[in-house]
Design a protein around this motif. Structure first.
Motif, PDB file in Angstrom:
ATOM      1  N   LEU A   1       2.128   6.630  -7.005  1.00 47.24           N
ATOM      2  CA  LEU A   1       1.040   7.489  -7.462  1.00 47.24           C
ATOM      3  C   LEU A   1       1.381   8.958  -7.207  1.00 47.24           C
ATOM      4  O   LEU A   1       1.225   9.806  -8.091  1.00 47.24           O
ATOM      5  CB  LEU A   1      -0.266   7.101  -6.762  1.00 47.24           C
ATOM      6  CG  LEU A   1      -1.510   7.891  -7.140  1.00 47.24           C
ATOM      7  CD1 LEU A   1      -1.816   7.743  -8.629  1.00 47.24           C
ATOM      8  CD2 LEU A   1      -2.687   7.429  -6.311  1.00 47.24           C
ATOM      9  N   CYS A   2       1.872   9.254  -6.016  1.00 51.38           N
ATOM     10  CA  CYS A   2       2.246  10.633  -5.682  1.00 51.38           C
ATOM     11  C   CYS A   2       3.405  11.118  -6.551  1.00 51.38           C
ATOM     12  O   CYS A   2       3.438  12.279  -6.968  1.00 51.38           O
ATOM     13  CB  CYS A   2       2.598  10.755  -4.206  1.00 51.38           C
ATOM     14  SG  CYS A   2       1.173  10.618  -3.124  1.00 51.38           S
ATOM     15  N   LYS A   3       4.348  10.246  -6.823  1.00 53.44           N
ATOM     16  CA  LYS A   3       5.482  10.606  -7.679  1.00 53.44           C
ATOM     17  C   LYS A   3       4.994  10.973  -9.079  1.00 53.44           C
ATOM     18  O   LYS A   3       5.440  11.964  -9.667  1.00 53.44           O
ATOM     19  CB  LYS A   3       6.472   9.455  -7.732  1.00 53.44           C
ATOM     20  CG  LYS A   3       7.730   9.784  -8.480  1.00 53.44           C
ATOM     21  CD  LYS A   3       8.717   8.635  -8.416  1.00 53.44           C
ATOM     22  CE  LYS A   3       9.966   8.990  -9.212  1.00 53.44           C
ATOM     23  NZ  LYS A   3      10.934   7.912  -9.209  1.00 53.44           N
TER      24      LYS A   3
ATOM     25  N   LYS B   1       0.833  -1.207   0.000  1.00 53.61           N
ATOM     26  CA  LYS B   1       0.000   0.000   0.000  1.00 53.61           C
ATOM     27  C   LYS B   1       0.867   1.256   0.000  1.00 53.61           C
ATOM     28  O   LYS B   1       0.590   2.219  -0.723  1.00 53.61           O
ATOM     29  CB  LYS B   1      -0.932   0.012   1.222  1.00 53.61           C
ATOM     30  CG  LYS B   1      -2.079  -0.954   1.128  1.00 53.61           C
ATOM     31  CD  LYS B   1      -2.924  -0.874   2.381  1.00 53.61           C
ATOM     32  CE  LYS B   1      -4.111  -1.801   2.325  1.00 53.61           C
ATOM     33  NZ  LYS B   1      -4.933  -1.705   3.547  1.00 53.61           N
ATOM     34  N   GLN B   2       1.899   1.249   0.823  1.00 52.58           N
ATOM     35  CA  GLN B   2       2.796   2.395   0.896  1.00 52.58           C
ATOM     36  C   GLN B   2       3.500   2.612  -0.453  1.00 52.58           C
ATOM     37  O   GLN B   2       3.606   3.742  -0.932  1.00 52.58           O
ATOM     38  CB  GLN B   2       3.824   2.199   1.997  1.00 52.58           C
ATOM     39  CG  GLN B   2       4.709   3.404   2.206  1.00 52.58           C
ATOM     40  CD  GLN B   2       5.711   3.178   3.327  1.00 52.58           C
ATOM     41  OE1 GLN B   2       6.064   2.044   3.631  1.00 52.58           O
ATOM     42  NE2 GLN B   2       6.161   4.250   3.919  1.00 52.58           N
TER      43      GLN B   2
ATOM     44  N   ASN C   1       2.434   1.721  -3.417  1.00 51.12           N
ATOM     45  CA  ASN C   1       1.429   2.173  -4.371  1.00 51.12           C
ATOM     46  C   ASN C   1       1.188   3.672  -4.220  1.00 51.12           C
ATOM     47  O   ASN C   1       1.158   4.414  -5.212  1.00 51.12           O
ATOM     48  CB  ASN C   1       0.137   1.387  -4.179  1.00 51.12           C
ATOM     49  CG  ASN C   1      -0.878   1.677  -5.253  1.00 51.12           C
ATOM     50  OD1 ASN C   1      -0.542   1.912  -6.399  1.00 51.12           O
ATOM     51  ND2 ASN C   1      -2.141   1.654  -4.878  1.00 51.12           N
ATOM     52  N   LEU C   2       1.016   4.142  -2.990  1.00 47.23           N
ATOM     53  CA  LEU C   2       0.819   5.576  -2.748  1.00 47.23           C
ATOM     54  C   LEU C   2       2.047   6.378  -3.169  1.00 47.23           C
ATOM     55  O   LEU C   2       1.927   7.465  -3.742  1.00 47.23           O
ATOM     56  CB  LEU C   2       0.503   5.835  -1.273  1.00 47.23           C
ATOM     57  CG  LEU C   2      -0.877   5.397  -0.806  1.00 47.23           C
ATOM     58  CD1 LEU C   2      -0.987   5.527   0.708  1.00 47.23           C
ATOM     59  CD2 LEU C   2      -1.955   6.213  -1.488  1.00 47.23           C
ATOM     60  N   HIS C   3       3.220   5.838  -2.899  1.00 42.58           N
ATOM     61  CA  HIS C   3       4.461   6.522  -3.262  1.00 42.58           C
ATOM     62  C   HIS C   3       4.544   6.746  -4.772  1.00 42.58           C
ATOM     63  O   HIS C   3       4.808   7.853  -5.235  1.00 42.58           O
ATOM     64  CB  HIS C   3       5.664   5.710  -2.774  1.00 42.58           C
ATOM     65  CG  HIS C   3       6.967   6.223  -3.271  1.00 42.58           C
ATOM     66  ND1 HIS C   3       7.591   7.300  -2.708  1.00 42.58           N
ATOM     67  CD2 HIS C   3       7.740   5.817  -4.298  1.00 42.58           C
ATOM     68  CE1 HIS C   3       8.708   7.543  -3.375  1.00 42.58           C
ATOM     69  NE2 HIS C   3       8.825   6.649  -4.340  1.00 42.58           N
TER      70      HIS C   3
ATOM     71  N   LEU D   1      -7.079  13.153   7.272  1.00 41.17           N
ATOM     72  CA  LEU D   1      -6.522  11.876   7.719  1.00 41.17           C
ATOM     73  C   LEU D   1      -5.927  11.981   9.122  1.00 41.17           C
ATOM     74  O   LEU D   1      -6.074  11.067   9.931  1.00 41.17           O
ATOM     75  CB  LEU D   1      -5.458  11.381   6.735  1.00 41.17           C
ATOM     76  CG  LEU D   1      -5.977  10.876   5.397  1.00 41.17           C
ATOM     77  CD1 LEU D   1      -4.819  10.627   4.441  1.00 41.17           C
ATOM     78  CD2 LEU D   1      -6.811   9.630   5.575  1.00 41.17           C
TER      79      LEU D   1
ATOM     80  N   VAL E   1      -6.752  16.753   2.417  1.00 42.16           N
ATOM     81  CA  VAL E   1      -6.775  15.304   2.619  1.00 42.16           C
ATOM     82  C   VAL E   1      -5.886  14.920   3.793  1.00 42.16           C
ATOM     83  O   VAL E   1      -6.279  14.127   4.657  1.00 42.16           O
ATOM     84  CB  VAL E   1      -6.337  14.559   1.332  1.00 42.16           C
ATOM     85  CG1 VAL E   1      -6.117  13.090   1.603  1.00 42.16           C
ATOM     86  CG2 VAL E   1      -7.372  14.747   0.236  1.00 42.16           C
ATOM     87  N   LEU E   2      -4.684  15.477   3.843  1.00 40.14           N
ATOM     88  CA  LEU E   2      -3.765  15.171   4.936  1.00 40.14           C
ATOM     89  C   LEU E   2      -4.349  15.587   6.279  1.00 40.14           C
ATOM     90  O   LEU E   2      -4.312  14.812   7.250  1.00 40.14           O
ATOM     91  CB  LEU E   2      -2.425  15.869   4.704  1.00 40.14           C
ATOM     92  CG  LEU E   2      -1.368  15.670   5.779  1.00 40.14           C
ATOM     93  CD1 LEU E   2      -1.029  14.191   5.952  1.00 40.14           C
ATOM     94  CD2 LEU E   2      -0.130  16.475   5.440  1.00 40.14           C
TER      95      LEU E   2
ATOM     96  N   LEU F   1      -4.373  18.219  -1.429  1.00 41.50           N
ATOM     97  CA  LEU F   1      -3.588  17.290  -0.612  1.00 41.50           C
ATOM     98  C   LEU F   1      -3.465  17.764   0.837  1.00 41.50           C
ATOM     99  O   LEU F   1      -3.445  16.945   1.759  1.00 41.50           O
ATOM    100  CB  LEU F   1      -2.206  17.073  -1.231  1.00 41.50           C
ATOM    101  CG  LEU F   1      -2.221  16.322  -2.560  1.00 41.50           C
ATOM    102  CD1 LEU F   1      -0.833  16.311  -3.181  1.00 41.50           C
ATOM    103  CD2 LEU F   1      -2.744  14.914  -2.389  1.00 41.50           C
TER     104      LEU F   1
END
Length: 72
Positions: free
Chosen positions: A37-39, A30-31, A33-35, A66, A62-63, A59
Motif C-alpha cells: 500500500l505504501c509503495k 499485515k506487514q 499489505n502495508l508495504h 502510533l 500517523v507515525l 504520515l
C-alpha cells in the motif's frame, strides 16, 4: 505426536526463546499489505508537490500517534 496437537504453533514458539526465528503468518501478511500500500502511494504521490507535502505531514502525524500509542 506433537505435530498433531491442537496447538502446533506452541511447540514452534517454545523452541525459540527469543522468537527471532519464528514470525506469525498473520503479522507477515499485515506487514506485506502495508508495504505494498505504501509503495503504491509513493509511486503516485511523489509526482505533485501538493500531494507529496500533504502525505508527508499526514504520515508523520500517523507515525507519531502510533509511537505514542505504543508507549502507553
Amino acid at each position: 505426536m506433537s505435530r498433531w496437537s491442537k496447538k502446533p504453533k506452541d511447540a514452534i514458539r517454545g523452541s525459540y526463546t527469543d522468537g527471532s526465528f519464528y514470525r506469525d503468518s498473520e503479522l507477515v501478511a499485515k506487514q506485506a499489505n502495508l508495504h505494498f500500500l505504501c509503495k503504491e502511494i509513493m509511486e503516485v504521490a511523489h509526482r505533485g508537490d501538493e500531494d507529496y507535502n500533504h502525505l508527508v505531514e499526514l504520515l508523520t502525524r500517523v507515525l507519531n500517534n502510533l509511537k505514542l500509542k505504543d508507549h502507553d
